[in-house]
Design a protein around this motif. Structure first.
Motif, PDB file in Angstrom:
ATOM      1  N   LEU A 191       0.843  -1.188   0.000  1.00  0.00           N
ATOM      2  CA  LEU A 191       0.000   0.000   0.000  1.00  0.00           C
ATOM      3  C   LEU A 191       0.880   1.241   0.000  1.00  0.00           C
ATOM      4  N   ILE A 192       0.681   2.089  -1.006  1.00  0.00           N
ATOM      5  CA  ILE A 192       1.405   3.359  -1.117  1.00  0.00           C
ATOM      6  C   ILE A 192       0.378   4.473  -1.030  1.00  0.00           C
ATOM      7  N   THR A 193       0.576   5.405  -0.097  1.00  0.00           N
ATOM      8  CA  THR A 193      -0.343   6.532   0.033  1.00  0.00           C
ATOM      9  C   THR A 193       0.368   7.823  -0.339  1.00  0.00           C
ATOM     10  N   VAL A 194      -0.389   8.709  -0.979  1.00  0.00           N
ATOM     11  CA  VAL A 194       0.130  10.011  -1.368  1.00  0.00           C
ATOM     12  C   VAL A 194      -0.832  11.056  -0.820  1.00  0.00           C
TER      13      VAL A 194
ATOM     14  N   ASP B  55       2.796   0.878   3.405  1.00  0.00           N
ATOM     15  CA  ASP B  55       4.170   0.444   3.174  1.00  0.00           C
ATOM     16  C   ASP B  55       5.036   1.652   2.839  1.00  0.00           C
ATOM     17  N   ILE B  56       4.453   2.594   2.086  1.00  0.00           N
ATOM     18  CA  ILE B  56       5.127   3.862   1.791  1.00  0.00           C
ATOM     19  C   ILE B  56       4.069   4.959   1.879  1.00  0.00           C
ATOM     20  N   ALA B  57       4.379   6.025   2.607  1.00  0.00           N
ATOM     21  CA  ALA B  57       3.472   7.170   2.718  1.00  0.00           C
ATOM     22  C   ALA B  57       4.234   8.434   2.354  1.00  0.00           C
ATOM     23  N   PHE B  58       3.662   9.230   1.463  1.00  0.00           N
ATOM     24  CA  PHE B  58       4.222  10.529   1.087  1.00  0.00           C
ATOM     25  C   PHE B  58       3.320  11.606   1.669  1.00  0.00           C
TER      26      PHE B  58
ATOM     27  N   VAL C 280       7.752   9.400   3.903  1.00  0.00           N
ATOM     28  CA  VAL C 280       8.548  10.423   3.222  1.00  0.00           C
ATOM     29  C   VAL C 280       7.878  11.774   3.470  1.00  0.00           C
ATOM     30  N   LEU C 281       8.581  12.646   4.198  1.00  0.00           N
ATOM     31  CA  LEU C 281       8.093  13.996   4.455  1.00  0.00           C
ATOM     32  C   LEU C 281       8.642  14.902   3.360  1.00  0.00           C
TER      33      LEU C 281
END
Length: 194
Positions: free
Chosen positions: A52-55, A71-74, A127-128
């Motif tokens: 799951l990748i969130t933007v 799994d990855i958040a922007f 990722v900030l």
């Protein structure tokens, strides 16, 4: 997912690897959602089967509140160009894995490297972004494995859920080829053959 190059940001004042810029003539192609829109995080998560990748801060917040760590958040601590409230900020951006610069209407080398590292990590990655994270959904779909979910916000409508297929990846790769800048470097950073 409509980036705006007019918003103010500190990103333009610091060094970063310039990579791609969204041409004005492509902006209309990003206004339409790339998948179904969902307003209920629990219902959306029922259809997630894979990474799951969130933007986006609000999307990430709602999925975390529903019990799923992306799994990855922007995130960029903003929503619709305004600062997110303290509860959202404290939930989504307390301990970022990466801090990167990515100006509005651009994809920097920094944000693409963070995407690649997140895709290869066994640990959740946050990722900030100093600047704007909106466009990251495009390379995320282009690089994510088949069956992964990329979720981003559609302002005033809900959460767009893209279940990545070979066709989605091809569409996003074709779109990225039409950006201004160093597309070959993008493929190199993502470890994708053009």
């Amino acid at each position: 997912m409509t980036p705006d190059d007019s918003s103010s940001t500190d990103a333009s004042k610091r060094d970063y690897e310039e990579l791609l810029v969204l041409p004005k003539e492509l902006r209309h192609e990003l206004k339409e959602p790339m998948g179904p829109i969902e307003t209920d995080a629990d219902r959306l998560l029922e259809t997630v089967d894979g990474p799951l990748i969130t933007v986006g801060d609000v999307v990430t917040y709602h999925l975390l509140a529903a019990g799923r760590v992306p799994d990855i958040a922007f995130v960029d601590e903003r929503t619709k160009r305004d600062a997110v409230d303290a509860e959202i900020r404290e939930t989504v951006a307390t301990e970022p894995t990466h801090e990167v610069i990515n100006p509005p209407a651009e994809l920097s080398g920094d944000v693409i490297r963070a995407l690649r590292e997140g895709l290869t990590s066994d640990e959740p990655t946050t990722v900030l972004v100093d600047g704007e994270e909106d466009l990251v959904a495009v390379p995320a779909i282009a690089a994510a494995p088949e069956g992964a979910s990329v979720v981003y916000g559609q302002p005033d409508e809900g959460m767009v859920h893209v279940t990545v297929t070979a066709e989605h990846r091809a569409e996003m790769r074709d779109l990225l080829e039409r950006f201004d800048g160093d597309v070959e470097r993008l493929w190199e950073l993502l470890e994708i053959r053009s």
